[in-house]
Design an enzyme around this catalytic site. Structure first.
Site, mmCIF file in Angstrom:
data_model
loop_
_atom_site.group_PDB
_atom_site.id
_atom_site.type_symbol
_atom_site.label_atom_id
_atom_site.label_comp_id
_atom_site.label_asym_id
_atom_site.label_seq_id
_atom_site.Cartn_x
_atom_site.Cartn_y
_atom_site.Cartn_z
ATOM 1 N N GLU A 1 59.185 25.412 18.402
ATOM 2 C CA GLU A 1 58.654 24.422 17.450
ATOM 3 C C GLU A 1 57.142 24.208 17.584
ATOM 4 N N TYR B 1 55.472 23.677 20.353
ATOM 5 C CA TYR B 1 55.071 22.827 21.464
ATOM 6 C C TYR B 1 54.387 23.656 22.567
ATOM 7 N N ARG C 1 64.946 26.753 24.874
ATOM 8 C CA ARG C 1 64.857 26.783 23.412
ATOM 9 C C ARG C 1 63.687 27.679 23.038
ATOM 10 N N GLN D 1 66.110 11.063 5.473
ATOM 11 C CA GLN D 1 65.608 9.756 5.050
ATOM 12 C C GLN D 1 65.685 8.672 6.131
ATOM 13 N N HIS E 1 56.066 23.083 13.946
ATOM 14 C CA HIS E 1 55.979 21.875 13.111
ATOM 15 C C HIS E 1 54.900 21.997 12.046
HETATM 16 P P1 FAD Z 1 74.518 3.090 -8.660
HETATM 17 O O1 FAD Z 1 74.569 4.346 -7.932
HETATM 18 O O2 FAD Z 1 73.649 2.995 -9.838
HETATM 19 O O3 FAD Z 1 76.011 2.713 -9.077
HETATM 20 C C1 FAD Z 1 76.318 1.622 -9.901
HETATM 21 C C2 FAD Z 1 77.672 1.860 -10.548
HETATM 22 O O4 FAD Z 1 78.068 0.677 -11.218
HETATM 23 C C3 FAD Z 1 77.650 2.960 -11.591
HETATM 24 O O5 FAD Z 1 78.624 3.928 -11.280
HETATM 25 C C4 FAD Z 1 77.990 2.233 -12.894
HETATM 26 O O6 FAD Z 1 78.781 3.025 -13.768
HETATM 27 C C5 FAD Z 1 78.762 1.034 -12.391
HETATM 28 N N1 FAD Z 1 78.753 -0.111 -13.300
HETATM 29 C C6 FAD Z 1 77.663 -0.761 -13.800
HETATM 30 N N2 FAD Z 1 78.079 -1.814 -14.547
HETATM 31 C C7 FAD Z 1 79.435 -1.826 -14.517
HETATM 32 C C8 FAD Z 1 80.417 -2.660 -15.087
HETATM 33 N N3 FAD Z 1 80.115 -3.728 -15.824
HETATM 34 N N4 FAD Z 1 81.725 -2.356 -14.864
HETATM 35 C C9 FAD Z 1 82.079 -1.286 -14.106
HETATM 36 N N5 FAD Z 1 81.166 -0.481 -13.545
HETATM 37 C C10 FAD Z 1 79.865 -0.747 -13.729
HETATM 38 N N6 FAD Z 1 68.691 8.221 -3.305
HETATM 39 C C11 FAD Z 1 68.492 8.684 -2.095
HETATM 40 O O7 FAD Z 1 68.606 7.921 -1.134
HETATM 41 N N7 FAD Z 1 68.181 9.989 -1.871
HETATM 42 C C12 FAD Z 1 68.060 10.865 -2.881
HETATM 43 O O8 FAD Z 1 67.774 12.038 -2.634
HETATM 44 C C13 FAD Z 1 68.276 10.413 -4.180
HETATM 45 N N8 FAD Z 1 68.159 11.254 -5.221
HETATM 46 C C14 FAD Z 1 68.393 10.783 -6.460
HETATM 47 C C15 FAD Z 1 68.277 11.664 -7.521
HETATM 48 C C16 FAD Z 1 68.514 11.230 -8.803
HETATM 49 C C17 FAD Z 1 68.381 12.191 -9.939
HETATM 50 C C18 FAD Z 1 68.889 9.877 -9.045
HETATM 51 C C19 FAD Z 1 69.169 9.407 -10.426
HETATM 52 C C20 FAD Z 1 68.987 8.993 -7.998
HETATM 53 C C21 FAD Z 1 68.723 9.432 -6.702
HETATM 54 N N9 FAD Z 1 68.778 8.581 -5.613
HETATM 55 C C22 FAD Z 1 68.591 9.060 -4.362
HETATM 56 C C23 FAD Z 1 68.967 7.142 -5.792
HETATM 57 C C24 FAD Z 1 70.370 6.679 -5.446
HETATM 58 O O9 FAD Z 1 71.309 7.459 -6.120
HETATM 59 C C25 FAD Z 1 70.495 5.213 -5.818
HETATM 60 O O10 FAD Z 1 69.551 4.455 -5.101
HETATM 61 C C26 FAD Z 1 71.874 4.674 -5.502
HETATM 62 O O11 FAD Z 1 72.855 5.407 -6.189
HETATM 63 C C27 FAD Z 1 72.002 3.218 -5.886
HETATM 64 O O12 FAD Z 1 73.281 2.786 -5.517
HETATM 65 P P2 FAD Z 1 74.046 1.570 -6.183
HETATM 66 O O13 FAD Z 1 75.409 1.621 -5.618
HETATM 67 O O14 FAD Z 1 73.265 0.334 -6.037
HETATM 68 O O15 FAD Z 1 74.079 1.867 -7.744
HETATM 69 P P1 NAP Z 2 60.204 5.001 -8.621
HETATM 70 O O1 NAP Z 2 60.169 5.831 -7.421
HETATM 71 O O2 NAP Z 2 59.902 3.547 -8.505
HETATM 72 O O3 NAP Z 2 59.220 5.669 -9.664
HETATM 73 C C1 NAP Z 2 59.013 5.162 -10.935
HETATM 74 C C2 NAP Z 2 57.886 5.935 -11.628
HETATM 75 O O4 NAP Z 2 57.702 5.383 -12.874
HETATM 76 C C3 NAP Z 2 56.582 5.878 -10.889
HETATM 77 O O5 NAP Z 2 55.974 7.146 -10.953
HETATM 78 C C4 NAP Z 2 55.792 4.840 -11.670
HETATM 79 O O6 NAP Z 2 54.454 5.263 -11.566
HETATM 80 C C5 NAP Z 2 56.362 4.962 -13.055
HETATM 81 N N1 NAP Z 2 56.405 3.678 -13.785
HETATM 82 C C6 NAP Z 2 56.741 2.461 -13.315
HETATM 83 N N2 NAP Z 2 56.686 1.554 -14.313
HETATM 84 C C7 NAP Z 2 56.319 2.209 -15.419
HETATM 85 C C8 NAP Z 2 56.087 1.816 -16.771
HETATM 86 N N3 NAP Z 2 56.235 0.555 -17.152
HETATM 87 N N4 NAP Z 2 55.713 2.751 -17.635
HETATM 88 C C9 NAP Z 2 55.557 4.034 -17.266
HETATM 89 N N5 NAP Z 2 55.750 4.470 -16.014
HETATM 90 C C10 NAP Z 2 56.129 3.559 -15.104
HETATM 91 O O7 NAP Z 2 61.624 5.090 -9.296
HETATM 92 P P2 NAP Z 2 62.535 6.314 -9.719
HETATM 93 O O8 NAP Z 2 61.816 7.584 -9.765
HETATM 94 O O9 NAP Z 2 63.199 5.823 -10.957
HETATM 95 O O10 NAP Z 2 63.588 6.369 -8.574
HETATM 96 C C11 NAP Z 2 64.501 5.290 -8.383
HETATM 97 C C12 NAP Z 2 64.844 5.170 -6.925
HETATM 98 O O11 NAP Z 2 65.642 6.275 -6.544
HETATM 99 C C13 NAP Z 2 63.596 5.166 -6.105
HETATM 100 O O12 NAP Z 2 63.516 3.980 -5.355
HETATM 101 C C14 NAP Z 2 63.715 6.366 -5.226
HETATM 102 O O13 NAP Z 2 63.418 6.059 -3.879
HETATM 103 C C15 NAP Z 2 65.170 6.790 -5.342
HETATM 104 N N6 NAP Z 2 65.178 8.238 -5.321
HETATM 105 C C16 NAP Z 2 64.964 8.835 -4.142
HETATM 106 C C17 NAP Z 2 64.891 10.189 -4.077
HETATM 107 C C18 NAP Z 2 64.673 10.872 -2.764
HETATM 108 O O14 NAP Z 2 64.541 12.074 -2.714
HETATM 109 N N7 NAP Z 2 64.630 10.177 -1.658
HETATM 110 C C19 NAP Z 2 65.014 10.952 -5.210
HETATM 111 C C20 NAP Z 2 65.231 10.324 -6.421
HETATM 112 C C21 NAP Z 2 65.278 8.950 -6.450
HETATM 113 P P3 NAP Z 2 53.224 4.535 -12.251
HETATM 114 O O15 NAP Z 2 53.544 3.069 -12.196
HETATM 115 O O16 NAP Z 2 52.056 4.950 -11.458
HETATM 116 O O17 NAP Z 2 53.186 5.092 -13.625
HETATM 117 FE FE1 SF4 Z 3 69.455 12.286 8.733
HETATM 118 FE FE2 SF4 Z 3 71.753 11.108 8.076
HETATM 119 FE FE3 SF4 Z 3 70.201 12.230 6.169
HETATM 120 FE FE4 SF4 Z 3 71.576 13.724 7.942
HETATM 121 S S1 SF4 Z 3 72.412 12.383 6.367
HETATM 122 S S2 SF4 Z 3 69.453 14.011 7.351
HETATM 123 S S3 SF4 Z 3 71.401 12.493 9.769
HETATM 124 S S4 SF4 Z 3 69.688 10.481 7.450
#
Ligand code: FAD
Ligand code: NAP
Ligand code: SF4
Length: 675
Positions: free
Chosen positions: A165, A167, A215, A340, A253
């Site tokens: 890595e 080191y 390693r 994460q 790294h």
């Molecule tokens: P949600 O996942 O939004 O689930 C809410 C659920 O409630 C939905 O299934 C919806 O259908 C249901 N619901 C809403 N209203 C009602 C109702 N009235 N009756 C019945 N059901 C209802 N996070 C990460 O940590 N790492 C990532 O790499 C990552 N990648 C992402 C990539 C994408 C493209 C997207 C879109 C999101 C990603 N996220 C990632 C974000 C992550 O998925 C969300 O932060 C997380 O799913 C939020 O969890 P939650 O349970 O609060 O809500």
């Molecule tokens: P986000 O990370 O908060 O990004 C929102 C984007 O929209 C920013 O680029 C912001 O930039 C822009 N924005 C905010 N308000 C706006 C407005 N009024 N008009 C136009 N642009 C606006 O949210 P997200 O991409 O929707 O993701 C949602 C959550 O899912 C995030 O918290 C993220 O951590 C999680 N997620 C995580 C991963 C992962 O790999 N860990 C992947 C996907 C999602 P400006 O304000 O500068 O324009």
């Molecule tokens: Fe790290 Fe857990 Fe994500 Fe695996 S799932 S990379 S152990 S945070």
């Protein structure tokens, strides 16, 4: 008869026989630095009880100058030895074995006292190392040997000498970092001298009945790295010097090629270890992106390695081996390689945890045990927050009904899983679905829940997630405008030129999704290697392809935009953000910050720059995709509150800002402990 006969077969090391072929690889958790030894002991003992054949601790500094950061833990005093005894005793009582990793960081040590073969600063450190003289080198060897002796006194079953890595020991091996002209530099014979000498003297000091793992960096992924002939020669010398096992290290790294992130194919580096098989007589361990027993079994059965190292999978599930051995492999919480809650935490100075298992490193906080009274609990929303609550609450004995308007569980994870490079989310959703069934959670899917549907429950949990933020751009209701949901869930038609509004996690993921077509590189190791410029170290030094990355041409011309005048992707994961940026750059995605969104029309997206709204610019696009963030979906929570019904609101429904699955799961599980 087990499904994994090779993975679960014993491995004879001479003085000791390991019960299976699974090593829990070294991870820096930050636990040792808390000095809360019962907590450290519990963390490792649970993994020993869960069946890891041999555990390797996080790296312990052999001396102050070699610590990864100031204050890094090590065995410096009699008290340290006594403290580590607490850990080794607990592991042994749980039926396991544990080796201490000796990690000398060399020029990667984050402090002004750092030392190295030559005074060359690493690109990932602000500190220039001091070049060691002969006496200084002797001191480093002696400190490493002392660390090994103390590890034995502390009850460890062995040590792992960290030689990969990038080191300290690795820094001596390659001319990239070793410009010396004395007996520790110049020829390869001289550059190998330090690692070989360390292993030789460690073995002499600890005796024969002690495990010594080395390693070894088998592919450096940096310019002027080792050739594979050099790797083999070093491996043979290390064997002769007395090592019991060779473990695989992949990449320094500072390498600009991902080695363990989720977009790296499963077992995507095992081919490097395989090249060493048959060249040495001691067991060889392979590593990186191995996270299921099936993959481990296939590796051992086909002779790719003698043992597999899994590190992060033991954060996600301490019982990995025990579950695999007892026919419960589907219950293994999968590590999705997101970094994460583990590496991103480490590099932010926080304690390690795990996105899928918030218990990791915080075991005592989850000791609630069975509930006193069995309650009827409604959880609305089957995203990660709701699923985590339901599984944990049902596990404590409650009768749980999980509602979702969608016809399957997973929430937004069902969008994450379609992104190329995020295929691991399939396994995560499958695991949630299996655990919901296994814990007897009643599913009520396919119908939106209103306040009238929730009578008769003792507790109501609202986990309804989020709604997309409305960016209010004139023209956004035109036919050429889509939301990320239309694209990722609905399979909407997207034109050849795309403007993506918003460059958060979702904007980046949507750009990745739209840039790719065909097979995901994460599922095709050869394709992935071409994309990142990885070559066989037998033909190219360090394993770097001379032609560099050769990505498949992008499927679309994409522009990614944000209003903030800062580098796009700056707020993405600490250890993975660079990978997302590099990946999109390779696909020719144009990234523009500091814009004002003026309007959308048939030509595309019109933007301007700065407070004075200067330089009107057309981003010519057939499709504009809105990824402008999210707001809590609180309509159900508000309606229930309006009727005076007490509710628990979690996940995105609670706070949408900076929401991710890590927070959603953590909040859901912790709530369930209180119900
Ligand atoms: P949600 O996942 O939004 O689930 C809410 C659920 O409630 C939905 O299934 C919806 O259908 C249901 N619901 C809403 N209203 C009602 C109702 N009235 N009756 C019945 N059901 C209802 N996070 C990460 O940590 N790492 C990532 O790499 C990552 N990648 C992402 C990539 C994408 C493209 C997207 C879109 C999101 C990603 N996220 C990632 C974000 C992550 O998925 C969300 O932060 C997380 O799913 C939020 O969890 P939650 O349970 O609060 O809500
Ligand atoms: P986000 O990370 O908060 O990004 C929102 C984007 O929209 C920013 O680029 C912001 O930039 C822009 N924005 C905010 N308000 C706006 C407005 N009024 N008009 C136009 N642009 C606006 O949210 P997200 O991409 O929707 O993701 C949602 C959550 O899912 C995030 O918290 C993220 O951590 C999680 N997620 C995580 C991963 C992962 O790999 N860990 C992947 C996907 C999602 P400006 O304000 O500068 O324009
Ligand atoms: Fe790290 Fe857990 Fe994500 Fe695996 S799932 S990379 S152990 S945070």
């Amino acid at each position: 008869m087990t499904e994994y006969p090779h993975l679960l077969s014993p491995l004879d090391l001479g003085h000791v026989t390991l019960p299976n072929r699974v090593l829990m690889g070294s991870m820096h958790t930050g636990l040792e630095e808390t000095k809360d030894w019962p907590r450290v002991a519990r963390f490792y003992a649970e993994r020993a009880k869960g069946g890891a054949a041999l555990i390797v601790t996080g790296g312990m500094a052999p001396n102050r100058e070699g610590g990864v950061f100031p204050g890094a833990a090590g065995l410096f005093t009699a008290q340290d030895i006594a403290d580590h005894r607490v850990v080794t005793d607990a592991v042994h009582a749980a039926g396991g074995r544990i080796a201490m990793q000796i990690l000398h960081a060399g020029r990667y040590a984050y402090g002004p006292e750092c030392v190295a073969p030559s005074a060359i600063r690493s690109p990932i450190s602000p500190f220039s190392p001091k070049e060691l003289d002969e006496e200084g080198i002797e001191k480093q060897i002696s400190d490493m040997v002392t660390a090994a002796v103390r590890a034995r006194e502390a009850g460890y079953d062995g040590v792992e000498v960290m030689g990969s890595e990038g080191y300290f020991l690795n820094q001596f091996l390659v001319t990239h970092t070793n410009k010396r002209t004395d007996r520790w530099g110049g020829s390869y014979e001289n550059r190998m001298r330090l690692p070989v000498e360390v292993v030789r003297r460690v073995r002499a000091a600890v005796g024969d009945d002690f495990i010594v793992i080395y390693r070894l960096s088998m592919i450096d992924l940096v310019p002027d790295g080792s050739t594979f002939d050099e790797v083999v020669e070093l491996a043979q010398r290390i064997e002769r010097a007395g090592a019991s096992i060779l473990n695989t290290g992949i990449g320094w790294h500072e390498a600009r090629i991902p080695t363990i992130a989720t977009s790296v194919p499963r077992r995507g580096w095992a081919w490097v270890t395989e090249k060493l098989m048959g060249k040495v007589g001691i067991p060889v361990i392979t590593s990186n992106r191995i996270n299921t027993p099936e993959v481990g079994e296939e590796i051992i059965a086909t002779g790719v390695a003698d043992m597999v190292s899994m590190a992060r999978p033991f954060l996600a599930d301490p019982d990995f081996v025990a579950k695999a051995a007892s026919g419960r492999a589907r219950e293994i919480a999968p590590c999705i390689a997101c970094n994460q809650a583990c590496l991103d935490h480490t590099f932010s100075g926080k304690l390690t945890s795990c996105l899928v298992n918030p218990r990791a490193c915080d075991e005592a906080s989850f000791d609630a045990g069975p509930a006193d009274t069995r309650k009827r609990i409604a959880v609305v929303g089957a995203g990660p927050a709701g699923m985590a609550t339901a599984i944990e609450a049902a596990g404590r004995g409650h009768a749980v009904t999980l509602f979702d308007k969608a016809d399957r569980v997973g929430g937004q994870l069902n969008m994450a899983r379609v992104i190329p490079g995020k295929e691991e989310f399939h396994g995560l959703v499958d695991w949630f679905a299996h655990m919901l069934a296994q814990r007897g959670v009643e599913l009520a899917l396919g119908r939106a829940v209103g306040p009238d549907d929730l009578d008769g429950f003792d507790a109501v949990v609202v986990a309804t997630g989020v709604v997309p933020r409305d960016p209010g751009i004139p023209g956004q209701d035109g036919p050429n405008v889509l939301s990320y949901i239309d694209v990722l869930r609905g399979g909407a038609e997207v034109g050849p030129r795309v403007a993506v509004v918003g460059a958060g996690g979702i904007g980046f993921d949507v750009a990745e999704y739209l840039a790719h077509e065909g097979v995901s590189p994460a599922e095709d190791t050869a394709l992935w290697q071409r994309e990142w410029g990885v070559a066989d170290p037998a033909t190219h030094r360090g394993g770097l392809a001379p032609e560099g990355p050769q990505p498949v041409p992008p499927a679309r011309q994409i522009t990614l935009l944000q209003r903030k005048a800062e580098k796009l992707g700056r707020r993405l994961g600490k250890t993975t953000g660079w990978i997302h940026r590099a990946s999109l750059q390779m696909k020719g995605v144009e990234m523009i910050g500091g814009v004002n969104y003026e309007r959308i029309d048939a030509e595309g997206l019109h933007v301007s720059f700065g407070e004075a709204r200067e330089r009107p610019t057309l981003i010519a696009a057939d499709t504009v995709v809105l990824c402008a963030g999210q707001e809590p979906e609180r309509s159900l929570a508000d309606a229930l509150a309006g009727r005076g019904v007490p509710v628990h609101v979690i996940g995105g429904a609670d706070v949408a800002a900076e929401l991710d699955a890590k927070r959603a799961i953590d909040q859901g599980m912790r709530l369930a402990l209180t119900l």
